[in-house]
Write a protein that holds these residues in place. Structure first.
Motif, PDB file in Angstrom:
ATOM      1  N   GLY A  89     -35.748   7.911   2.846  1.00 29.19           N
ATOM      2  CA  GLY A  89     -33.914   7.222   2.510  1.00 29.19           C
ATOM      3  C   GLY A  89     -32.963   8.058   3.824  1.00 29.19           C
ATOM      4  N   GLY A  90     -31.866   7.263   2.639  1.00 32.47           N
ATOM      5  CA  GLY A  90     -30.824   8.328   4.116  1.00 32.47           C
ATOM      6  C   GLY A  90     -29.676   7.305   3.830  1.00 32.47           C
ATOM      7  N   PHE A  91     -28.457   7.296   3.550  1.00 29.73           N
ATOM      8  CA  PHE A  91     -27.342   6.500   3.816  1.00 29.73           C
ATOM      9  C   PHE A  91     -26.668   7.002   4.113  1.00 29.73           C
ATOM     10  CE2 PHE A  91     -28.574   6.310  -0.538  1.00 29.73           C
ATOM     11  CZ  PHE A  91     -28.074   6.097  -1.152  1.00 29.73           C
ATOM     12  N   ALA A  92     -25.745   6.291   5.336  1.00 28.13           N
ATOM     13  CA  ALA A  92     -24.710   6.454   6.105  1.00 28.13           C
ATOM     14  C   ALA A  92     -24.067   5.345   6.389  1.00 28.13           C
ATOM     15  CB  ALA A  92     -25.117   6.609   7.737  1.00 28.13           C
ATOM     16  N   GLU A 100     -30.511   6.442  16.628  1.00 27.95           N
ATOM     17  CA  GLU A 100     -31.559   7.385  16.483  1.00 27.95           C
ATOM     18  C   GLU A 100     -32.054   7.601  15.347  1.00 27.95           C
ATOM     19  OE1 GLU A 100     -30.063   8.753  19.868  1.00 27.95           O
ATOM     20  OE2 GLU A 100     -29.174   8.405  18.076  1.00 27.95           O
ATOM     21  N   SER A 101     -31.253   7.511  14.293  1.00 28.02           N
ATOM     22  CA  SER A 101     -31.209   7.120  12.816  1.00 28.02           C
ATOM     23  C   SER A 101     -31.596   5.548  12.274  1.00 28.02           C
ATOM     24  CB  SER A 101     -30.095   7.040  12.007  1.00 28.02           C
ATOM     25  OG  SER A 101     -29.148   6.704  11.970  1.00 28.02           O
ATOM     26  N   TRP A 102     -31.119   4.714  13.015  1.00 30.59           N
ATOM     27  CA  TRP A 102     -31.951   3.626  12.862  1.00 30.59           C
ATOM     28  C   TRP A 102     -33.288   3.298  13.045  1.00 30.59           C
ATOM     29  CZ3 TRP A 102     -29.435  -1.298  10.956  1.00 30.59           C
ATOM     30  CH2 TRP A 102     -30.008  -2.526  11.423  1.00 30.59           C
ATOM     31  N   ASP A 103     -33.627   3.853  14.318  1.00 29.14           N
ATOM     32  CA  ASP A 103     -34.941   3.607  15.030  1.00 29.14           C
ATOM     33  C   ASP A 103     -35.963   4.513  13.710  1.00 29.14           C
ATOM     34  OD1 ASP A 103     -35.055   2.507  17.113  1.00 29.14           O
ATOM     35  OD2 ASP A 103     -34.205   3.993  18.344  1.00 29.14           O
ATOM     36  N   GLN A 104     -35.343   5.896  13.156  1.00 33.58           N
ATOM     37  CA  GLN A 104     -36.313   6.610  12.784  1.00 33.58           C
ATOM     38  C   GLN A 104     -36.670   6.076  11.165  1.00 33.58           C
ATOM     39  OE1 GLN A 104     -34.355   9.866  10.505  1.00 33.58           O
ATOM     40  NE2 GLN A 104     -36.797  10.566  10.118  1.00 33.58           N
ATOM     41  N   THR A 105     -35.813   5.407  10.443  1.00 29.58           N
ATOM     42  CA  THR A 105     -35.529   4.581   9.667  1.00 29.58           C
ATOM     43  C   THR A 105     -36.685   3.383   8.976  1.00 29.58           C
ATOM     44  OG1 THR A 105     -33.701   5.708   8.233  1.00 29.58           O
ATOM     45  CG2 THR A 105     -35.037   3.262   7.352  1.00 29.58           C
ATOM     46  N   HIS A 106     -36.291   2.638  10.407  1.00 33.45           N
ATOM     47  CA  HIS A 106     -37.346   1.405  10.728  1.00 33.45           C
ATOM     48  C   HIS A 106     -38.696   1.766  11.219  1.00 33.45           C
ATOM     49  CE1 HIS A 106     -34.533  -2.345  10.067  1.00 33.45           C
ATOM     50  NE2 HIS A 106     -33.872  -0.933  10.377  1.00 33.45           N
ATOM     51  N   GLY A 146     -26.790   0.565   4.632  1.00 36.34           N
ATOM     52  CA  GLY A 146     -26.894  -1.059   5.340  1.00 36.34           C
ATOM     53  C   GLY A 146     -28.239  -0.078   6.692  1.00 36.34           C
ATOM     54  N   VAL A 147     -28.745   0.708   6.771  1.00 31.14           N
ATOM     55  CA  VAL A 147     -30.131   1.264   7.717  1.00 31.14           C
ATOM     56  C   VAL A 147     -30.849   0.670   6.711  1.00 31.14           C
ATOM     57  CG1 VAL A 147     -31.208   2.336   9.051  1.00 31.14           C
ATOM     58  CG2 VAL A 147     -28.965   2.466   9.497  1.00 31.14           C
ATOM     59  N   TYR A 148     -30.978   1.749   5.451  1.00 29.90           N
ATOM     60  CA  TYR A 148     -32.136   1.005   5.076  1.00 29.90           C
ATOM     61  C   TYR A 148     -32.712  -0.499   4.196  1.00 29.90           C
ATOM     62  CZ  TYR A 148     -35.376   2.135   0.766  1.00 29.90           C
ATOM     63  OH  TYR A 148     -36.358   2.538  -0.269  1.00 29.90           O
ATOM     64  N   ALA A 149     -31.523  -0.799   3.541  1.00 32.52           N
ATOM     65  CA  ALA A 149     -31.503  -2.011   3.636  1.00 32.52           C
ATOM     66  C   ALA A 149     -32.332  -2.858   4.609  1.00 32.52           C
ATOM     67  CB  ALA A 149     -30.048  -2.664   2.773  1.00 32.52           C
ATOM     68  N   ALA A 150     -31.712  -2.395   6.142  1.00 29.59           N
ATOM     69  CA  ALA A 150     -31.975  -3.995   7.126  1.00 29.59           C
ATOM     70  C   ALA A 150     -33.217  -3.320   7.045  1.00 29.59           C
ATOM     71  CB  ALA A 150     -31.881  -3.500   8.489  1.00 29.59           C
ATOM     72  N   ALA A 151     -34.044  -2.190   7.106  1.00 34.03           N
ATOM     73  CA  ALA A 151     -35.352  -2.233   6.108  1.00 34.03           C
ATOM     74  C   ALA A 151     -36.487  -2.854   5.823  1.00 34.03           C
ATOM     75  CB  ALA A 151     -35.959  -0.186   7.003  1.00 34.03           C
ATOM     76  N   LYS A 152     -35.736  -2.372   4.304  1.00 39.83           N
ATOM     77  CA  LYS A 152     -37.088  -3.115   3.418  1.00 39.83           C
ATOM     78  C   LYS A 152     -35.955  -4.234   3.377  1.00 39.83           C
ATOM     79  CE  LYS A 152     -38.753   0.492   1.482  1.00 39.83           C
ATOM     80  NZ  LYS A 152     -39.851   0.708   1.278  1.00 39.83           N
ATOM     81  N   GLY A 153     -35.382  -4.420   3.237  1.00 37.30           N
ATOM     82  CA  GLY A 153     -35.124  -6.575   3.561  1.00 37.30           C
ATOM     83  C   GLY A 153     -35.939  -7.057   4.575  1.00 37.30           C
TER      84      GLY A 153
END
Length: 249
Positions: A89-92, A100-106, A146-153
């Motif tokens: 997870g993670g919030f930003a 970097e945070s986008w790529d790690q989460t995805h 947004g980052v987490y939602a995009a990955a899970k979506g």
């Protein structure tokens, strides 16, 4: 004993919802294989689940998923139940998102899960069941998510397509989308102190119609339902386990 003589793989099965599911599958007769990134919690999980096997593997590392599947193939020849639960997870907010945070989460929540499925489905045959952990975060608009939602979506969209591809092979693929669940993942948000986590939990509880957070065991019950013959006429479903948070808005 819905899973008697079944071979199950729980990816991300060393803590939280994955561990609860691994224990529940074993209690109903399955031989359980589980993965995780932390050797200590893997060892603790294996010690708590008689007959289980544990593997240190990072789902972001596609080669490690392939190695796990190959080890199970060598030992048991097949996978009957696959639960892909690994995630971060993670919030930003928008202005604070970094490449970097986008790529790690995805790499974990989307890419890693897709390729783990690709590797595992090689030894899943007719009658097999797959469950993937999504999130209600993919269906809401929580600021900072947004980052987490995009990955899970993206994962939700991909899994519907894969369910359509596999249905002709007699393999069911469903998703369970938890809401606020009190798991160790909640306490591993980068940049959040214990006080921040406590505040976040209280805000979550205030927004949930049932006025409490969910427990890992409650998610495990949903996973076992979708993976069992009780759900034999269900595929491509997305089951919300969220205390009514989305449904009762």
């Amino acid at each position: 004993m819905r899973f008697k003589d079944k071979v199950a793989l729980v990816m991300g099965g060393n803590s939280g919802m994955g561990l609860a599911t691994a224990k529940a599958l074993a209690a109903e007769g399955a031989k359980v294989h589980l993965t995780g990134r932390n050797q200590q919690t893997i060892d603790e999980a294996v010690a708590a689940i008689p007959g289980s096997r544990g593997y240190r593997a990072d789902i972001a590392d596609i080669a490690s998923s392939e190695a796990v599947v190959s080890a199970i193939e060598a030992e048991d020849g097949r996978i009957d139940v696959l639960y892909i639960n690994a995630g971060v997870g993670g919030f930003a907010p928008l202005r604070a998102i970094t490449p970097e945070s986008w790529d790690q989460t995805h790499s974990i929540n989307l890419k890693g899960c897709v390729f783990a499925l690709q590797k595992a489905v090689r030894i899943i045959s007719k009658g097999g069941a797959i469950v993937v952990t999504g999130s209600i975060g993919a269906h809401g608009a929580l600021p900072g998510n947004g980052v987490y939602a995009a990955a899970k979506g993206g994962l939700y969209a991909a899994m519907k397509v894969f369910a359509a591809e596999l249905v002709g092979e007699g393999i069911r693929l469903n998703m369970v989308s938890p809401g606020p669940i009190d798991t160790p993942l909640l306490h591993r948000n980068p940049g959040m102190s214990d006080a921040d986590v406590a505040t976040l939990k209280q805000r979550m509880i205030e927004s949930i119609p049932m006025h409490r957070m969910g427990e890992s065991d409650e998610v495990a019950k949903a996973v076992l339902f979708l993976a069992s013959e009780d759900a034999s006429f269900i595929t491509a479903a997305n089951l919300f386990v969220d205390g009514g948070l989305l449904e009762l808005r």
